[in-house]
Design an enzyme around this catalytic site. Structure first.
Site: not given
Ligand code: CTP
Length: 398
Positions: A211-214, A278
């Site tokens: 996943t990502n930091h959004s 994102a």
């Protein structure tokens, strides 16, 4: 550019329910948001909580149903009615709702409602049987038919100890309803806006994801701002810990493919698509059926490209993308406008501490379909959202 409640005159009607204590919190949050709150309490409300509580929080006089001819507000109900941007009744009892349905004006609150041309929001709170009663249901329908917004009630535990439909909505939801009530006939009325938010999650195995930091904050702010301008809003939300905004149709998804399927389904009937999510560019080529066990020193996971949702979404709607970059902001964003066929891109520099993931502010640059560039100052994400919606509105066919 202020928030939706800044400087607004709000008449807060409070009627006799145990939920009156929650109205104190509502008055507090409205005041903190910059609203000017004039409270009108029914006699019943004054039996549960004191006018002093509201006066202390709002720093404004409180009107009560006591026939005090010396009160500075004794003839002011008409003045309050005229200056109100919105009249909110929270909590509204069955009796109050019945009086409104009949058009009665026998106390300061009902008189104010009769005298106002401002939008009215009614938040019922009562025992479930009282709410279910056909008389109450018909009265609620009457108010809706006349254009009043009915907020709740919510299901849950009631003061009687029973479970049922009758709880006053929680403060964040009431705030959402109030903003919506003020803007329900604004320039996005009749428009459907699809917004994506959050970071997608691509499964590696049953317990692990990429996943990502959004945080989802930007997309949620856009959804709320569009709601506050009268739009029907669908928020396609990937991983985020944010609560659902009131009056927004939230569809929860996980992977880029889930988001793609949902967005493509929703845009068929949309006037605008705003991709603030994102989205993963790559996903594990296959998801392991069982948890991957630790064995060798290295582990290689093969990745496959995901579908570019913005590129795939085509149709008769305004298409807005985001470009979060760490270098070459403008050339990279310009390239995305062309490649994805966008009407507008909202570019931000992730290396700027006032922009990007997790913070409440953003500093963005707009690049439109003709590749014209406009730098905007640092603003809250809600304010940035309003600027995006202004641009979108200009692009709607007349
Ligand atoms: N986007 C999308 N589908 C994807 C990837 C991105 O719809 N599979 C959207 C994003 O929601 C955003 C815009 O495309 O609105 C740009 O996303 P970004 O990650 O900045 O660009 P990419 O096209 O993925 O290019 P790169 O990662 O190389 O910068």
């Amino acid at each position: 550019m202020p928030g939706p409640l800044e400087g607004k005159h709000i008449v807060l009607g409070v009627t006799g329910s145990i939920a009156c204590y929650k109205a104190i919190d509502l008055a507090s949050k409205l005041t903190q948001a910059g609203a000017l709150v004039d409270t009108i309490m029914s006699y019943g409300a004054t039996q549960f909580v004191t006018p002093l509580a509201f006066r202390s929080i709002t720093h404004r006089a409180v009107v009560t149903d006591t026939y005090d001819s010396n009160s500075e507000y004794s003839i002011e109900h008409v003045a309050l009615a005229h200056q109100a941007d919105v009249v909110v009744i929270a909590p509204a009892t069955a009796h109050c709702i019945a009086k409104l349905a009949q058009g009665l004006a026998d106390d300061p609150l009902t008189t104010t409602i009769i005298a106002t041309t401002a939008p009215v929001m009614v938040a019922p709170a009562m025992d479930a049987n009282m709410f279910d009663n056909p008389a109450t249901q018909e009265n609620v329908d009457t108010l809706k038919r006349r254009g009043m917004v009915i907020a709740g009630p919510a299901p849950g535990r009631l003061a009687s100890g029973l479970m049922g439909m009758g709880r006053l909505l929680e403060t964040p939801d009431l705030l959402g309803y109030i903003s919506y009530t003020m803007g329900k006939d604004a320039d996005f009325k009749g428009r459907k806006v699809v917004v994506s938010a959050g970071g997608t999650m691509e499964a590696i195995d049953p317990v692990r994801v990429i996943t990502n930091h959004s945080s989802g904050k930007m997309g949620y702010a856009i959804a709320e701002a569009a709601r506050d301008r009268g739009a029907e809003v669908v928020l396609v939300a990937a991983s985020t810990s944010l609560p659902d905004p009131a009056l927004v149709n939230v569809v929860r998804v996980r992977s880029a493919q889930d988001m793609c399927d949902e967005v493509l389904r929703q845009v068929k009937t949309a006037d605008a698509l705003i991709m603030a999510a994102a989205v993963a560019d790559y996903r594990p080529a296959s998801e392991a059926e069982q948890k991957i066990k630790k064995s060798a020193d290295d582990l290689t996971i093969e990745l496959a490209k995901t579908t570019d949702i913005l590129e795939a979404a085509r149709g008769n709607f305004v298409k807005v993308g985001f470009a979060a970059e760490t270098q070459d902001l403008i050339p990279n964003a310009r390239d995305k406008v062309t490649r994805k066929g966008l009407d507008l891109i909202v570019a931000n520099d992730l290396t700027d501490p006032q922009a990007g993931f997790g913070v409440d502010t953003n500093k963005v640059t707009f690049i439109d379909g003709d590749l014209k560039v406009e730098d905007l100052p640092v603003m809250t994400k809600y304010e940035v959202s309003q600027c995006i919606l202004d641009r979108i509105h200009q692009l709607f066919p007349a």
